[in-house]
Design a protein around this motif. Structure first.
Motif, short mmCIF file in Angstrom:
data_model
loop_
_atom_site.label_atom_id
_atom_site.label_comp_id
_atom_site.label_asym_id
_atom_site.label_seq_id
_atom_site.Cartn_x
_atom_site.Cartn_y
_atom_site.Cartn_z
N TYR A 65 48.93 55.87 70.16
CA TYR A 65 50.26 55.82 70.77
C TYR A 65 50.17 55.44 72.25
O TYR A 65 51.00 54.69 72.77
N TYR A 74 55.25 48.77 72.04
CA TYR A 74 56.57 49.33 71.72
C TYR A 74 57.67 48.44 72.30
O TYR A 74 58.68 48.17 71.63
N SER A 257 52.93 51.50 66.59
CA SER A 257 51.93 52.57 66.66
C SER A 257 50.66 52.17 65.93
O SER A 257 49.54 52.37 66.44
#
Length: 352
Positions: A65, A74, A257
Motif C-alpha cells: 500500500y 492510486y 494495491s
C-alpha cells in the motif's frame, strides 16, 4: 513643441498596439493550433477519496500500500488515498464499521470474531497467504521439535495470537503439559531465559531476537505453516454496504494495491527503503529485512503473483475451525461463504 510631443506619444502608442497584436497572433496563419494543456486533476473534482486503516504502524508489513501510494498508483486509478497507521489502541474492524475508514487491514480470525458479533464486514482480498507466526527458542533449551515443548514455558501475546499455538500443542497432545506466559513485544524474556519459547513474527520479532546477539545457528524455530496449523493473517475488508455503493472504487483500489505489492515483491530492498523513508521506524536495514520476509507471506514459493490477494476458502475454513475451537467467548460460529469472504471485486480487479 506640444504638437510634436503629442505626435511622438501617439506613435509610441500605435507601435505598442502593433507589437501586442504580433505577439498574440504571430505565425497564426501557418502554425498548427496546439491543444490546450490538460487540466491537472484535483482532489475535489477528479479523485475519489478513500481511507485505509492499517492494523499496525505504517511499516514494511504494509509495503504494498505504501509503495502504491508513493509511486502514484492510486492517483493513476483516480484515488486520493489516506493511510491511517494502526496501534495497540486502534481496532480496524470498529473504525471501518463506524465509517472512520473505508477499508481496513486485519487478521482473519479477528475479522471473524467481529462478524460473529453481527458486524456487517466482508473480506475482499487475502494479502498474506501464509502465517508469519513462529515459536522461537534458544538451541540450549533443547526444543528441537514441537514434542520438546512438554514441560516448557511458552510466551504469547494472547488476544487471538495464541490460537495457532494451541492448535500446535493439541496436535502433539501437549495442552496440559506446558505453561503459557504473557509475553511482551520484545524478545527479552526468551533471551534471558524466563520463558523457553517465544512467539515471534517472521518479519519482526525473529530479527529482534537475532539482534539480541544470537546467530541463526543458536536458534530453533517452529513454523506454523510447516506444522499444518496456520491461520490466515493480513486481509483487506470493508462493510458490504460500502462495497456495494462503491463497487468501481473498490475494484480500482484493489488494482492499484496489487500493483504496489507486485513492485514491492520484485525489489524488497527498494520497498524497505521506501517504507523507512515513509515511517522512519527502527532502521532502514530492519525495514528491508521485514520487506523480504513479508514478501514470502504474500507470495510463498511457487505462488503465482498474478493471484496476489487470492482468497483460499480452505485456509479460511481452517482459520474458522481453530477460532471456534479455542475462543470460548466467540458470540457465534463464523459464517464462511461469499457474503463474508467475497472474491467478486478481486476477480474483477485482477481478471482472474
Amino acid at each position: 513643441m506640444q504638437k510634436k510631443l503629442l505626435a511622438l506619444l501617439l506613435s509610441f502608442a500605435l507601435a505598442a498596439t502593433l507589437l501586442a497584436g504580433c505577439s498574440s497572433s504571430s505565425g497564426s496563419a501557418t502554425a498548427t493550433p496546439t491543444a490546450a494543456p490538460e487540466a491537472t486533476p484535483t482532489e475535489s473534482t477528479q479523485l475519489d477519496h478513500l481511507t485505509l486503516q492499517l492494523k499496525w504502524i505504517d511499516h514494511s508489513q504494509f509495503m504494498g500500500y505504501l509503495v502504491a501510494k508513493e509511486k502514484g498508483y492510486y492517483e493513476d486509478e483516480g484515488i486520493d488515498i489516506e493511510i491511517l497507521a494502526g496501534g495497540s489502541d486502534i481496532i480496524p474492524e470498529q473504525n471501518v464499521y463506524n465509517g472512520v475508514a473505508d477499508i481496513g487491514v486485519t487478521w482473519v480470525s479477528s475479522l471473524m470474531t467481529y462478524q460473529a458479533q453481527g458486524y456487517d464486514l466482508t473480506e475482499v482480498a487475502q494479502m498474506f497467504q501464509n502465517s508469519g507466526l513462529l515459536l522461537v527458542s534458544k538451541k540450549s533449551s533443547g526444543i528441537n521439535s514441537p514434542a520438546d515443548l512438554a514441560g516448557k514455558k511458552i510466551g504469547s501475546w494472547f488476544g487471538g495470537n495464541e490460537y495457532e499455538v494451541y492448535a500446535l500443542l493439541e496436535k502433539y497432545g501437549l495442552m496440559d503439559s506446558v505453561t503459557m506466559v504473557q509475553q511482551d513485544y520484545t524478545m527479552d524474556q526468551v533471551a534471558e531465559g524466563s520463558i523457553d519459547a517465544a512467539s515471534a513474527m517472521t518479519y519482526n520479532e525473529l530479527k529482534l531476537f537475532y539482534n539480541e546477539g544470537f546467530s541463526e545457528d543458536e536458534v530453533n524455530v517452529i513454523d506454523m505453516n510447516e506444522e499444518g496449523v496456520a491461520m490466515l493473517e493480513d486481509c483487506l475488508f470493508c462493510t458490504n454496504e460500502w462495497a456495494e455503493a462503491n463497487h468501481d472504487l473498490l475494484v480500482r483500489f484493489l488494482r492499484a494495491s496489487i500493483k504496489g505489492w507486485k513492485e514491492a515483491l520484485a525489489d524488497t530492498d527498494a520497498a524497505g527503503t521506501l517504507c523507512y523513508n515513509y515511517c522512519g521506524s527502527i532502521s532502514e536495514a530492519h525495514q528491508q529485512y521485514m520487506a523480504a520476509e513479508v514478501a514470502k507471506l504474500v507470495a510463498p514459493e511457487g505462488f503465482d503473483t498474478n493471484k496476489i490477494g487470492y482468497i483460499d476458502m480452505d485456509a479460511v475454513q481452517q482459520t474458522a475451525d481453530y477460532l471456534v475451537k479455542y475462543n470460548k467467548d466467540l458470540a457465534a460460529t463464523p459464517v464462511v461463504d461469499e457474503t463474508t469472504f467475497n472474491s467478486t471485486y478481486w476477480k474483477e480487479a485482477t481478471g482472474n
